[in-house]
Design a protein around this motif. Structure first.
Motif, PDB file in Angstrom:
ATOM      1  N   UNK A  43     -11.497   7.404  12.349  1.00 55.34           N
ATOM      2  CA  UNK A  43     -10.562   6.788  11.420  1.00 55.34           C
ATOM      3  C   UNK A  43     -11.033   7.046   9.999  1.00 55.34           C
ATOM      4  N   UNK A  44     -10.110   7.460   9.147  1.00 52.82           N
ATOM      5  CA  UNK A  44     -10.398   7.653   7.725  1.00 52.82           C
ATOM      6  C   UNK A  44      -9.501   6.731   6.913  1.00 52.82           C
ATOM      7  N   UNK A  45     -10.133   5.994   6.012  1.00 57.53           N
ATOM      8  CA  UNK A  45      -9.407   5.167   5.050  1.00 57.53           C
ATOM      9  C   UNK A  45      -9.461   5.881   3.711  1.00 57.53           C
ATOM     10  N   UNK A  46      -8.317   5.972   3.047  1.00 56.04           N
ATOM     11  CA  UNK A  46      -8.236   6.570   1.727  1.00 56.04           C
ATOM     12  C   UNK A  46      -7.700   5.494   0.786  1.00 56.04           C
ATOM     13  N   UNK A  47      -8.546   5.046  -0.139  1.00 59.16           N
ATOM     14  CA  UNK A  47      -8.165   4.023  -1.115  1.00 59.16           C
ATOM     15  C   UNK A  47      -7.637   4.749  -2.351  1.00 59.16           C
ATOM     16  N   UNK A  48      -6.398   4.426  -2.728  1.00 57.87           N
ATOM     17  CA  UNK A  48      -5.728   5.198  -3.760  1.00 57.87           C
ATOM     18  C   UNK A  48      -4.895   4.298  -4.670  1.00 57.87           C
ATOM     19  N   UNK A  49      -4.128   4.924  -5.555  1.00 65.05           N
ATOM     20  CA  UNK A  49      -3.261   4.215  -6.505  1.00 65.05           C
ATOM     21  C   UNK A  49      -1.851   4.083  -5.941  1.00 65.05           C
ATOM     22  N   UNK A  82      -7.205   8.714  16.784  1.00 63.60           N
ATOM     23  CA  UNK A  82      -7.660   9.306  15.537  1.00 63.60           C
ATOM     24  C   UNK A  82      -6.588   8.988  14.507  1.00 63.60           C
ATOM     25  N   UNK A  83      -6.997   8.474  13.349  1.00 63.12           N
ATOM     26  CA  UNK A  83      -5.994   8.099  12.371  1.00 63.12           C
ATOM     27  C   UNK A  83      -6.454   8.214  10.941  1.00 63.12           C
ATOM     28  N   UNK A  84      -5.475   8.178  10.048  1.00 64.64           N
ATOM     29  CA  UNK A  84      -5.696   8.088   8.606  1.00 64.64           C
ATOM     30  C   UNK A  84      -4.912   6.897   8.093  1.00 64.64           C
TER      31      UNK A  84
END
Length: 147
Positions: A43-49, A82-84
């Protein structure tokens, strides 16, 4: 068999926010998959605007509005999950303020929300949304202790 690699990654396109206890959070996420009986790979976390997530919303979901989270299940059929998960820190800050909640608790609400989507929980109908909120609250209370 236990993997030695870090199968949960946090990526920061937006960095100006507090996020402590990351290791503990990763362990808790793994426990959520176990509790929900969903095989888990990565799992991937993407912290964004807001703007970044709005572009993803437009490009991939054909939605033209701001949101706090978008979850993509990248799993092959029958394979472990598997996730984003993309999270708008701008929305999390606004939602915390609007709901009179701490930033930390609201951040973890959306982090756990993404896991719950990957575990098969929806939020499109009123019934699904009610179950999703109950699950979020259950895991938030386990993570932070009851309010």
């Amino acid at each position: 068999m236990h993997k030695t690699t870090d199968n949960i990654q946090f990526h920061y396109l937006k960095k100006d926010f507090p996020f402590t206890r990351r290791g503990e959070c990763k362990q808790f996420i793994r426990g959520m998959f176990r509790k929900e009986k969903v095989p888990f790979e990565s799992l991937s976390y993407i912290f964004c605007s807001d703007e970044y997530l709005l572009e993803i919303n437009r490009a991939h979901l054909d939605h033209d509005y701001y949101t706090d989270i978008i979850t993509f299940d990248l799993s092959e059929p029958g394979a472990p999950t598997t996730g984003e998960v993309y999270i708008s820190i701008d929305r999390v800050k606004d939602n915390a303020r609007d709901h009179n909640e701490t930033f930390a608790r609201e951040l973890h609400r959306v982090i756990f929300h993404g896991v719950l989507h990957l575990c098969g929980f929806g939020d499109k109908t009123a019934r699904e949304e009610k179950i999703m909120r109950q699950k979020e609250d259950f895991y938030l209370d386990k993570y932070f202790g009851s309010k």
